[in-house]
Design a protein around this motif. Structure first.
Motif, PDB file in Angstrom:
ATOM      1  N   LYS A  27      61.310 -22.796  41.665  1.00 37.83           N
ATOM      2  CA  LYS A  27      62.635 -23.472  40.852  1.00 37.83           C
ATOM      3  C   LYS A  27      61.922 -24.389  39.877  1.00 37.83           C
ATOM      4  O   LYS A  27      62.708 -25.023  38.461  1.00 37.83           O
ATOM      5  CB  LYS A  27      63.197 -24.728  41.598  1.00 37.83           C
ATOM      6  N   ILE A  28      60.516 -25.086  39.817  1.00 36.02           N
ATOM      7  CA  ILE A  28      60.216 -25.856  38.716  1.00 36.02           C
ATOM      8  C   ILE A  28      58.908 -25.135  38.288  1.00 36.02           C
ATOM      9  O   ILE A  28      58.278 -25.693  37.009  1.00 36.02           O
ATOM     10  CB  ILE A  28      59.810 -27.576  39.633  1.00 36.02           C
ATOM     11  N   ALA A  29      58.165 -24.258  38.036  1.00 31.52           N
ATOM     12  CA  ALA A  29      57.525 -23.828  37.254  1.00 31.52           C
ATOM     13  C   ALA A  29      57.552 -22.954  36.009  1.00 31.52           C
ATOM     14  O   ALA A  29      59.098 -22.711  35.598  1.00 31.52           O
ATOM     15  CB  ALA A  29      57.537 -22.081  38.096  1.00 31.52           C
ATOM     16  N   LYS A  30      56.789 -23.592  35.225  1.00 32.44           N
ATOM     17  CA  LYS A  30      56.509 -22.807  34.075  1.00 32.44           C
ATOM     18  C   LYS A  30      56.282 -21.846  33.969  1.00 32.44           C
ATOM     19  O   LYS A  30      55.602 -21.282  34.301  1.00 32.44           O
ATOM     20  CB  LYS A  30      55.509 -23.782  32.956  1.00 32.44           C
ATOM     21  N   PRO A  31      56.927 -21.177  32.897  1.00 29.41           N
ATOM     22  CA  PRO A  31      56.799 -19.266  32.886  1.00 29.41           C
ATOM     23  C   PRO A  31      55.135 -19.666  32.256  1.00 29.41           C
ATOM     24  O   PRO A  31      54.974 -19.682  31.083  1.00 29.41           O
ATOM     25  CB  PRO A  31      57.664 -18.542  31.835  1.00 29.41           C
ATOM     26  N   GLN A  32      54.781 -18.552  32.708  1.00 30.78           N
ATOM     27  CA  GLN A  32      52.968 -18.176  32.131  1.00 30.78           C
ATOM     28  C   GLN A  32      52.808 -17.323  31.116  1.00 30.78           C
ATOM     29  O   GLN A  32      52.063 -17.323  30.969  1.00 30.78           O
ATOM     30  CB  GLN A  32      52.413 -18.343  33.511  1.00 30.78           C
ATOM     31  N   GLY A  33      53.676 -16.248  31.117  1.00 24.08           N
ATOM     32  CA  GLY A  33      53.375 -14.838  30.444  1.00 24.08           C
ATOM     33  C   GLY A  33      52.281 -14.519  31.234  1.00 24.08           C
ATOM     34  O   GLY A  33      52.020 -14.442  32.061  1.00 24.08           O
ATOM     35  N   GLY A  34      52.342 -12.524  30.930  1.00 28.03           N
ATOM     36  CA  GLY A  34      51.431 -12.163  31.430  1.00 28.03           C
ATOM     37  C   GLY A  34      52.116 -11.710  33.226  1.00 28.03           C
ATOM     38  O   GLY A  34      53.108 -11.412  33.592  1.00 28.03           O
ATOM     39  N   GLU A  35      51.004 -10.758  33.563  1.00 31.10           N
ATOM     40  CA  GLU A  35      51.270 -10.008  34.778  1.00 31.10           C
ATOM     41  C   GLU A  35      51.485 -11.187  36.101  1.00 31.10           C
ATOM     42  O   GLU A  35      52.691 -11.547  36.761  1.00 31.10           O
ATOM     43  CB  GLU A  35      50.193  -8.580  34.989  1.00 31.10           C
ATOM     44  N   ASP A  36      50.748 -11.592  36.393  1.00 30.45           N
ATOM     45  CA  ASP A  36      50.618 -12.965  37.080  1.00 30.45           C
ATOM     46  C   ASP A  36      51.450 -14.090  36.711  1.00 30.45           C
ATOM     47  O   ASP A  36      50.943 -14.560  35.760  1.00 30.45           O
ATOM     48  CB  ASP A  36      49.568 -13.329  37.730  1.00 30.45           C
ATOM     49  N   ASP A  37      53.216 -14.346  36.266  1.00 30.71           N
ATOM     50  CA  ASP A  37      53.558 -15.101  36.101  1.00 30.71           C
ATOM     51  C   ASP A  37      54.111 -15.928  36.903  1.00 30.71           C
ATOM     52  O   ASP A  37      55.238 -16.932  36.496  1.00 30.71           O
ATOM     53  CB  ASP A  37      55.566 -14.296  36.007  1.00 30.71           C
TER      54      ASP A  37
ATOM     55  N   SER B 129      47.585 -34.693  37.991  1.00 35.11           N
ATOM     56  CA  SER B 129      48.362 -35.304  38.308  1.00 35.11           C
ATOM     57  C   SER B 129      49.955 -35.025  37.870  1.00 35.11           C
ATOM     58  O   SER B 129      51.501 -35.233  38.143  1.00 35.11           O
ATOM     59  CB  SER B 129      48.227 -37.063  37.836  1.00 35.11           C
ATOM     60  N   GLU B 130      49.709 -34.140  36.859  1.00 30.93           N
ATOM     61  CA  GLU B 130      51.050 -33.604  35.866  1.00 30.93           C
ATOM     62  C   GLU B 130      52.041 -32.985  37.029  1.00 30.93           C
ATOM     63  O   GLU B 130      52.971 -32.690  37.539  1.00 30.93           O
ATOM     64  CB  GLU B 130      50.909 -33.025  35.063  1.00 30.93           C
ATOM     65  N   ASN B 131      50.864 -31.696  37.456  1.00 33.64           N
ATOM     66  CA  ASN B 131      51.620 -31.247  38.981  1.00 33.64           C
ATOM     67  C   ASN B 131      52.122 -32.350  40.077  1.00 33.64           C
ATOM     68  O   ASN B 131      53.500 -31.422  40.914  1.00 33.64           O
ATOM     69  CB  ASN B 131      50.563 -29.852  40.092  1.00 33.64           C
ATOM     70  N   CYS B 132      51.357 -32.480  40.503  1.00 27.38           N
ATOM     71  CA  CYS B 132      51.839 -34.086  41.581  1.00 27.38           C
ATOM     72  C   CYS B 132      53.052 -34.363  41.548  1.00 27.38           C
ATOM     73  O   CYS B 132      54.621 -34.526  42.239  1.00 27.38           O
ATOM     74  CB  CYS B 132      50.823 -34.450  42.042  1.00 27.38           C
ATOM     75  N   ARG B 133      53.604 -35.289  39.782  1.00 27.69           N
ATOM     76  CA  ARG B 133      54.341 -35.912  39.610  1.00 27.69           C
ATOM     77  C   ARG B 133      55.398 -34.726  39.666  1.00 27.69           C
ATOM     78  O   ARG B 133      56.759 -35.351  40.436  1.00 27.69           O
ATOM     79  CB  ARG B 133      53.955 -36.224  38.356  1.00 27.69           C
ATOM     80  N   ARG B 134      55.288 -33.516  38.918  1.00 26.21           N
ATOM     81  CA  ARG B 134      56.900 -32.883  39.415  1.00 26.21           C
ATOM     82  C   ARG B 134      57.138 -32.308  40.637  1.00 26.21           C
ATOM     83  O   ARG B 134      58.180 -32.143  40.903  1.00 26.21           O
ATOM     84  CB  ARG B 134      56.059 -31.252  37.987  1.00 26.21           C
ATOM     85  N   VAL B 135      56.598 -31.943  41.627  1.00 22.75           N
ATOM     86  CA  VAL B 135      56.085 -31.351  42.929  1.00 22.75           C
ATOM     87  C   VAL B 135      56.739 -32.469  43.705  1.00 22.75           C
ATOM     88  O   VAL B 135      58.127 -31.932  44.210  1.00 22.75           O
ATOM     89  CB  VAL B 135      55.481 -31.096  43.044  1.00 22.75           C
ATOM     90  N   CYS B 136      56.946 -33.848  42.777  1.00 20.04           N
ATOM     91  CA  CYS B 136      56.927 -35.139  44.042  1.00 20.04           C
ATOM     92  C   CYS B 136      58.333 -35.202  43.602  1.00 20.04           C
ATOM     93  O   CYS B 136      59.638 -35.342  44.467  1.00 20.04           O
ATOM     94  CB  CYS B 136      56.443 -36.091  44.114  1.00 20.04           C
ATOM     95  N   GLU B 137      58.826 -35.167  41.591  1.00 17.88           N
ATOM     96  CA  GLU B 137      60.367 -35.602  41.845  1.00 17.88           C
ATOM     97  C   GLU B 137      61.541 -34.132  41.878  1.00 17.88           C
ATOM     98  O   GLU B 137      62.240 -34.395  42.023  1.00 17.88           O
ATOM     99  CB  GLU B 137      60.278 -35.270  40.115  1.00 17.88           C
TER     100      GLU B 137
END
Length: 122
Positions: free
Chosen positions: A37-47, A56-64
């Motif tokens: 639900k909060i993943a940013k599209p990466q493009g390519g095969e493994d999206d 820290s940005e990953n952790c902040r987004r996940v915690c929020e």
């Protein structure tokens, strides 16, 4: 004394499932990924967007996200509902089974009722 608990509603169950999926994603042994639900599209095969506890940005987004999700419904009702269901004193499920099966007393009562009905001795 039997325990009673308010049943989890559909929103509670949906939230619990989404939380479980999110926790599985970030803790995967094969490399954590951001919850869908909060993943940013990466493009390519493994999206899938990778998750790193060292970012820290990953952790902040996940915690929020997890806090918003937890506030959206009651995980407590889901967990406590299952706790009440599995409480052996309530005799709802078979305490010896590894799957959710009717309690032997319930099965015996149903069999007795069916026999009584077929005998015409209701």
């Amino acid at each position: 004394m039997k325990m009673a608990m308010a049943k989890a509603n559909p929103a509670d169950l949906d939230m619990a499932l989404e939380l479980a999926y999110a926790l599985e994603a970030i803790s995967s042994r094969h490399g954590g990924t951001m919850p869908e639900k909060i993943a940013k599209p990466q493009g390519g095969e493994d999206d899938t967007e990778p998750f790193s506890v060292d970012d820290s940005e990953n952790c902040r987004r996940v915690c929020e996200y997890l806090i918003r999700l937890a506030r959206s419904a009651s995980l407590f009702r889901v967990v406590m509902g299952m706790t009440v269901l599995l409480d052996p004193t309530n005799k709802v499920v078979d305490p010896t089974a590894s799957t959710l099966e009717h309690h032997p007393d319930t099965l015996a009562a149903l069999a007795a009722m069916a026999k009584s009905a077929s005998d015409g001795t209701e």
